[in-house]
Write a protein that holds these residues in place. Structure first.
Motif, PDB file in Angstrom:
ATOM      1  N   TRP A 201      -0.866  -7.625   1.504  1.00 43.24           N
ATOM      2  CA  TRP A 201      -1.882  -8.027   0.519  1.00 43.24           C
ATOM      3  C   TRP A 201      -2.389  -6.817  -0.250  1.00 43.24           C
ATOM      4  CZ3 TRP A 201      -7.070  -6.441   0.613  1.00 43.24           C
ATOM      5  CH2 TRP A 201      -7.891  -7.038  -0.367  1.00 43.24           C
ATOM      6  N   LEU A 202      -2.635  -5.708   0.467  1.00 38.90           N
ATOM      7  CA  LEU A 202      -3.142  -4.500  -0.191  1.00 38.90           C
ATOM      8  C   LEU A 202      -2.094  -3.929  -1.144  1.00 38.90           C
ATOM      9  CD1 LEU A 202      -5.427  -2.485  -0.463  1.00 38.90           C
ATOM     10  CD2 LEU A 202      -4.535  -1.263   1.544  1.00 38.90           C
ATOM     11  N   LYS A 203      -0.824  -3.951  -0.742  1.00 36.40           N
ATOM     12  CA  LYS A 203       0.229  -3.453  -1.631  1.00 36.40           C
ATOM     13  C   LYS A 203       0.373  -4.347  -2.858  1.00 36.40           C
ATOM     14  CE  LYS A 203       3.496  -3.161   1.507  1.00 36.40           C
ATOM     15  NZ  LYS A 203       4.805  -2.851   2.154  1.00 36.40           N
ATOM     16  N   ARG A 204       0.199  -5.644  -2.674  1.00 36.86           N
ATOM     17  CA  ARG A 204       0.237  -6.568  -3.816  1.00 36.86           C
ATOM     18  C   ARG A 204      -0.876  -6.222  -4.805  1.00 36.86           C
ATOM     19  NH1 ARG A 204       3.901 -10.809  -5.333  1.00 36.86           N
ATOM     20  NH2 ARG A 204       5.372 -10.862  -3.613  1.00 36.86           N
ATOM     21  N   LYS A 205      -2.064  -5.993  -4.274  1.00 35.77           N
ATOM     22  CA  LYS A 205      -3.191  -5.631  -5.135  1.00 35.77           C
ATOM     23  C   LYS A 205      -2.931  -4.317  -5.854  1.00 35.77           C
ATOM     24  CE  LYS A 205      -6.795  -7.393  -5.177  1.00 35.77           C
ATOM     25  NZ  LYS A 205      -7.383  -8.417  -6.071  1.00 35.77           N
ATOM     26  N   ALA A 206      -2.245  -3.387  -5.167  1.00 35.42           N
ATOM     27  CA  ALA A 206      -1.957  -2.079  -5.754  1.00 35.42           C
ATOM     28  C   ALA A 206      -0.738  -2.115  -6.658  1.00 35.42           C
ATOM     29  CB  ALA A 206      -1.740  -1.055  -4.643  1.00 35.42           C
ATOM     30  N   GLY A 207       0.060  -3.191  -6.576  1.00 28.87           N
ATOM     31  CA  GLY A 207       1.244  -3.319  -7.423  1.00 28.87           C
ATOM     32  C   GLY A 207       2.394  -2.429  -7.016  1.00 28.87           C
ATOM     33  N   VAL A 208       2.546  -2.170  -5.701  1.00 30.29           N
ATOM     34  CA  VAL A 208       3.637  -1.316  -5.212  1.00 30.29           C
ATOM     35  C   VAL A 208       4.403  -2.046  -4.113  1.00 30.29           C
ATOM     36  CG1 VAL A 208       2.394   0.799  -5.770  1.00 30.29           C
ATOM     37  CG2 VAL A 208       2.174  -0.182  -3.480  1.00 30.29           C
ATOM     38  N   LYS A 209       5.649  -1.591  -3.868  1.00 32.39           N
ATOM     39  CA  LYS A 209       6.482  -2.198  -2.842  1.00 32.39           C
ATOM     40  C   LYS A 209       6.256  -1.549  -1.492  1.00 32.39           C
ATOM     41  CE  LYS A 209      11.326  -3.265  -1.722  1.00 32.39           C
ATOM     42  NZ  LYS A 209      11.329  -2.609  -0.397  1.00 32.39           N
ATOM     43  N   ASP A 210       6.097  -0.212  -1.477  1.00 30.76           N
ATOM     44  CA  ASP A 210       5.899   0.540  -0.235  1.00 30.76           C
ATOM     45  C   ASP A 210       4.658   1.405  -0.354  1.00 30.76           C
ATOM     46  OD1 ASP A 210       8.359  -0.361   1.002  1.00 30.76           O
ATOM     47  OD2 ASP A 210       9.413   0.992  -0.360  1.00 30.76           O
ATOM     48  N   SER A 211       4.084   1.759   0.803  1.00 27.26           N
ATOM     49  CA  SER A 211       2.900   2.612   0.787  1.00 27.26           C
ATOM     50  C   SER A 211       3.236   4.030   0.359  1.00 27.26           C
ATOM     51  CB  SER A 211       2.236   2.622   2.167  1.00 27.26           C
ATOM     52  OG  SER A 211       3.131   3.086   3.163  1.00 27.26           O
ATOM     53  N   SER A 212       4.499   4.451   0.564  1.00 21.21           N
ATOM     54  CA  SER A 212       5.015   5.734   0.067  1.00 21.21           C
ATOM     55  C   SER A 212       6.526   5.724   0.257  1.00 21.21           C
ATOM     56  CB  SER A 212       4.375   6.914   0.806  1.00 21.21           C
ATOM     57  OG  SER A 212       4.931   7.072   2.099  1.00 21.21           O
ATOM     58  N   LYS A 213       7.184   6.826  -0.047  1.00 22.33           N
ATOM     59  CA  LYS A 213       8.629   6.972   0.133  1.00 22.33           C
ATOM     60  C   LYS A 213       8.929   8.013   1.206  1.00 22.33           C
ATOM     61  CE  LYS A 213       9.444   4.154  -3.295  1.00 22.33           C
ATOM     62  NZ  LYS A 213       9.978   2.787  -3.040  1.00 22.33           N
ATOM     63  N   LEU A 214       8.015   8.205   2.119  1.00 24.18           N
ATOM     64  CA  LEU A 214       8.120   9.288   3.085  1.00 24.18           C
ATOM     65  C   LEU A 214       9.282   9.104   4.061  1.00 24.18           C
ATOM     66  CD1 LEU A 214       6.791  11.923   4.041  1.00 24.18           C
ATOM     67  CD2 LEU A 214       5.357  10.554   5.576  1.00 24.18           C
TER      68      LEU A 214
END
Length: 244
Positions: A201-214
Motif C-alpha cells: 500500500w505504501l509503495k502504491r502511494k509512493a508510485g514505486v515498484k520496490d523500496s530500493s534496488k539494493l
C-alpha cells in the motif's frame, strides 16, 4: 506488484519471461542466508549489529517512501514517527529474542513467503486486494498458512525431541501443544501477509515498484522484511507470555 502493468506497457516480443529473474533472486537469497547464518553462528555482537544495520536501512527506505507518498508535511512527520516506532520496536524485539524464538520468526516468514509464492503461481484464483497488491491471491495466503504451520510443526518436533519426548509420547497434552503450535504458525502467516500488504500500500502511494534496488532481484531491504517486522513483534510478545 507492477508486473502486469509493465507487461501491458511493453511491446509484444519484449515481455520478460515468467520467472526470468529467478536465478538472480536465488543467488541473492543464498548470500542473504549466508550473512544471517554467519551472524547467528558467531552470535552477539554480530547478530545485534546485523539487526541494527538492517533496521537502519529499512527505516531509510521507509522514510523515502513516505516522502514520495505525500507532500503534506504533518502527514510526513506522523508517518516517519510511526515508522521509527514500528521498525525500532521490531529491531529491539529481534535483538532480545532467544535463538529458538528468533528462528521461529524468520522461519515462519520464509516458509510463508515461499509457499504463498508457489501456491499463488500454481493455483491463482481470486485476488485478496487487487487495488493494493495485484499478485496476492487467497490461494497464496492459504499456501502461506500451510507453509508456516509445517515449519512450526518441525520446530515443535525438534523442541520436544531435545526435551526427550518421542512420537510414542504423543499424549493428549502434547496434542494440545501441537495444536497450539499449528494455530500460531497459521496466525503468523496472516500477520506476515498483513505486513506485506502494508508495504505494498505504501509503495502504491509512493508510485514505486520496490523500496530500493539494493538487493538484486529482490528490491530493497524493506521489501525483504516487510512481513518479518510485525511477525517479530508478535513472536516477542508470545515469548514473553509463555515465559511468564
Amino acid at each position: 506488484m507492477a508486473d502486469a502493468d509493465n507487461a501491458q506497457a511493453m511491446p509484444v516480443g519484449r515481455i520478460p519471461r515468467r520467472n526470468a529473474d529467478l536465478p538472480v533472486r536465488l543467488a541473492s537469497a543464498v548470500v542473504l542466508l549466508a550473512i544471517l547464518g554467519a551472524a547467528l553462528w558467531f552470535n552477539d555482537p554480530y547478530k545485534m549489529w546485523l539487526i541494527v544495520v538492517v533496521a537502519l536501512i529499512c527505516f531509510v527506505e521507509f522514510v523515502l517512501l513516505v516522502v514520495k507518498a505525500t507532500d503534506n508535511m504533518p502527514y510526513r512527520g506522523a508517518g516517519i514517527l510511526a515508522g521509527a516506532v514500528y521498525i525500532g520496536l521490531a529491531a529491539i524485539t529481534m535483538i532480545d529474542l532467544q535463538l529458538q524464538a528468533f528462528g521461529a520468526a524468520i522461519g515462519a516468514v520464509v516458509f510463508t513467503d515461499t509457499f504463498a509464492y508457489f501456491f499463488g503461481r500454481a493455483i491463482g484464483g481470486p485476488k485478496i486486494a487487487p487495488s493494493i497488491s495485484p499478485s496476492k491471491t487467497w490461494a497464496g495466503l492459504f499456501g502461506g498458512m500451510i507453509g508456516a504451520a509445517i515449519f512450526m510443526i518441525g520446530l515443535g518436533i525438534v523442541h520436544f525431541s531435545v526435551q526427550g519426548y518421542t512420537i510414542g509420547d504423543m499424549g493428549a497434552e502434547l496434542q494440545v501443544e501441537f495444536g497450539t503450535i499449528i494455530a500460531i504458525g497459521m496466525a503468523l502467516a496472516v500477520i506476515a501477509q498483513m505486513g506485506d500488504f502494508f508495504q505494498s500500500w505504501l509503495k502504491r502511494k509512493a508510485g514505486v515498484k520496490d523500496s530500493s534496488k539494493l538487493i538484486p532481484g529482490h528490491g530493497g531491504v524493506f521489501d525483504r522484511i516487510d512481513g518479518l517486522l510485525p511477525v517479530s513483534i508478535v513472536v516477542g510478545a508470545l515469548a514473553n507470555i509463555f515465559a511468564g
